[in-house]
Write an enzyme that holds these catalytic residues in place. Structure first.
Site, PDB file in Angstrom:
ATOM      1  N   GLU A 255       0.865  -1.178   0.000  1.00 52.46           N
ATOM      2  CA  GLU A 255       0.000   0.000   0.000  1.00 52.46           C
ATOM      3  C   GLU A 255       0.906   1.233   0.000  1.00 52.46           C
ATOM      4  O   GLU A 255       1.536   1.545   0.997  1.00 52.46           O
ATOM      5  CB  GLU A 255      -0.904   0.003   1.227  1.00 52.46           C
ATOM      6  CG  GLU A 255      -1.882   1.173   1.235  1.00 52.46           C
ATOM      7  CD  GLU A 255      -2.611   1.344   2.557  1.00 52.46           C
ATOM      8  OE1 GLU A 255      -3.748   1.853   2.528  1.00 52.46           O
ATOM      9  OE2 GLU A 255      -2.049   0.991   3.613  1.00 52.46           O
ATOM     10  N   ASP A 325     -11.036   1.562   2.175  1.00 47.98           N
ATOM     11  CA  ASP A 325     -10.729   2.925   2.619  1.00 47.98           C
ATOM     12  C   ASP A 325     -11.367   3.990   1.735  1.00 47.98           C
ATOM     13  O   ASP A 325     -11.151   5.184   1.964  1.00 47.98           O
ATOM     14  CB  ASP A 325      -9.211   3.151   2.635  1.00 47.98           C
ATOM     15  CG  ASP A 325      -8.534   2.530   3.843  1.00 47.98           C
ATOM     16  OD1 ASP A 325      -9.191   2.438   4.902  1.00 47.98           O
ATOM     17  OD2 ASP A 325      -7.360   2.133   3.741  1.00 47.98           O
TER      18      ASP A 325
END
Length: 548
Positions: A255, A325
């Site tokens: 990420e 998210d």
């Protein structure tokens, strides 16, 4: 270079919201196992499961108190082993989240670290004295507020870039690294197929932990530049690879906020033995206030093309438009009011057929949308609650705050999966832990399975087309119509084989001329309208895939 994970289609599961098997209102591992046939039928090759480890749930499982136990709400390790076996029996693979920028404040490592200043694990975390009765520096946390928390027992502050219950690990400490590597090997030896590495971009901090000058003028959270993809971070990745990753046939996805295309090869270059892919943030603008705004096609062209070209023949892209998210992509980029199905399928084709491994987030394949919120009590996410307090302190009205968080809040992607028209959308026989989106009777798996023109069946067709056409996996990407204000068009080319992907990213019809882009010799192999009416005109949110 061919590889199994390049040819895979991946599916992300947020276990709390996917499927509840025991009626307690919380999704669990056995619920995932129940739905493996659905994922196999969809065409999924690789499953990524968000954290299911033991956790006090301050940040919905990303605050881990034991890396080698399962959260009781989700089941047991025996349930996980059964799930893993079921995945492999169906020819699929499974990866899990590796969350090692931080732990929970209930993790045994941190309990030891905070027990005394001379504990052997004290330096496994980042501790500092305060200054003049205040925090060690002026860094702000990603979820707002100070990045430091005072511990009265040892009278020092510990660093936490996320919530105050997620203390950051100190990656300069080699004993801590060795313990992390032991844990990673334990999971890999169990048979998992890789990791999605959470918050890897933040593991390296500015060594002096110095104040950030003029914090209010920075684009990101004030201290972000002091711990976002900071120089020296790749040394940690190299160490992890030497000790663990390169010894297994696995896939790793980092990420990577703060990484841009010009440096992508350093992370995923074929011969660097680092990561397989990264989730870059440029096109989703995570953590930025304007994240909820719809980007112009020109912006998307610039970002996607830069990444495609930067890694051509050098590395590999991870393709995604949704995750846990982010808000729902059809609400964020599309037109849910007038062209819900068309925009959901157009966006799907846009990203899915580029060079890279496509990831689908649960519910994306049926076009799930943002939900509605009535007040602060409707939000679960810690970052949304912190943002509410900050905006309220600025004098913003409740209506303004709800409108802002409706467009940007992470809770939108965490509503229960919509399986059918039964109560609670078929997610649970009990009261769900979080509100079900009110549109579940219209948007659900069961209804769309029966509709050949549904969003779900369009995703099935996309997956099947990609699987049978090597050009759509390994072919070179080439942007077309670069100046067109509505149409995103690109080619995929391999040897003598060529595909053209056309996407009208707007709610108005779009035209182009044969001189600009000819369709001579082309055959339409996939589209989201019943038939091709005019060769050089696309309807609102129409997408077509041509083969030459």
């Amino acid at each position: 270079m061919a590889n199994w994970w390049k040819e895979a289609v991946a599916y992300q599961i947020y276990p709390r919201s996917f499927k509840d098997s025991n009626g307690d209102g919380i999704g669990d591992l056995n619920g995932i196992t129940e739905k493996l046939d659905y994922l196999e039928d969809l065409g999924i090759d690789l499953i990524w499961i968000c954290p299911m480890y033991k956790s006090p749930n301050d940040d919905n499982g990303y605050d881990i108190s034991d890396y080698q136990q399962i959260m009781a709400e989700f089941g047991t390790m025996e349930d996980f082993d059964r799930l893993l076996a079921g995945v492999h029996e169906r020819g699929m693979r499974l990866i899990i989240d590796l969350v090692v920028n931080h732990t929970s404040d209930e993790h045994p490592w941190f309990l030891e670290s905070r027990s005394s200043r001379d504990n052997p694990k004290r330096d496994w975390y980042i501790w500092r004295d305060g200054r003049n009765g205040a925090e060690p520096n002026n860094w702000e946390g990603i979820f707002k507020g100070s990045a430091w928390e005072f511990d009265p027992l040892t009278e020092q502050y510990f660093l936490h870039l996320f919530t105050c219950r997620q203390p950051d690990l100190n990656w300069e400490n080699h004993d801590m690294r060795a313990a992390v590597y032991d844990m990673m090997r334990w999971w890999l030896d169990k048979g998992i197929d890789g990791f999605r590495i959470d918050a890897i971009a933040h593991m390296k901090k500015e060594p002096r932990l110095a104040d950030v000058p003029n914090p209010d003028k920075l684009r990101y959270a004030p201290s972000m530049k002091s711990h976002l993809n900071y120089d020296g971070l790749l040394d940690y990745v190299d160490d992890m690879s030497r000790n663990v990753l390169k010894h297994y046939d696995i896939v790793t996805v980092g990420e990577m906020n703060g990484l841009f295309a010009d440096r992508a090869e350093e992370w995923v270059g074929e011969h660097r033995n680092r990561l397989s892919m990264v989730f870059q943030f440029e096109h989703v603008r995570l953590w930025e206030p304007e994240e909820g705004l719809r980007p112009e096609p020109a912006v998307l062209k610039k970002i996607f093309t830069a990444w495609q070209e930067a890694l051509e023949g050098k590395g590999w892209n991870a393709l995604y438009v949704e995750n846990h998210d982010l808000t729902r992509i059809t609400s964020r980029w599309g037109d849910t009011e007038h062209h819900w199905r068309e925009s959901a399928t157009c966006i799907a084709a846009l990203y899915f057929l580029m060079q890279g491994t496509p990831f689908i987030y649960q519910g994306q394949e049926i076009g799930m949308t943002n939900t509605r919120f009535g007040g602060i009590e409707d939000f679960d996410d810690v970052s949304a609650k912190n943002m509410w307090r900050e905006l309220a302190a600025q004098g913003r009205s409740e209506e303004e705050i709800i409108a802002f968080l409706t467009n940007t809040g992470r809770d939108n992607s965490r509503t229960p999966m919509q399986w059918n028209t039964w109560p609670n959308a078929g997610f649970s026989d009990g009261e769900p832990w979080f509100q079900v989106n009110a549109n579940y009777e219209m948007i659900n798996v069961a209804t769309q399975q029966q509709d050949p023109n549904s969003v779900l069946n369009f995703y099935r067709a996309l997956i099947q087309l990609r699987r049978q056409e090597r050009t759509l996996i390994y072919g070179r990407y080439a942007l077309e119509l670069p100046q067109h204000e509505q149409i995103y068009a690109y080619r995929r080319e391999l040897a003598e084989d060529t595909f053209l992907v056309l996407c009208n990213m707007s709610s108005k019809a779009a035209n182009w001329s044969e001189i600009e882009l000819s369709l001579k010799g082309a055959h339409c192999v996939l589209g989201n309208y019943p038939q091709v009416d005019e060769d050089y005109r696309l309807h609102a949110w129409e997408t077509r895939v041509y083969r030459f």
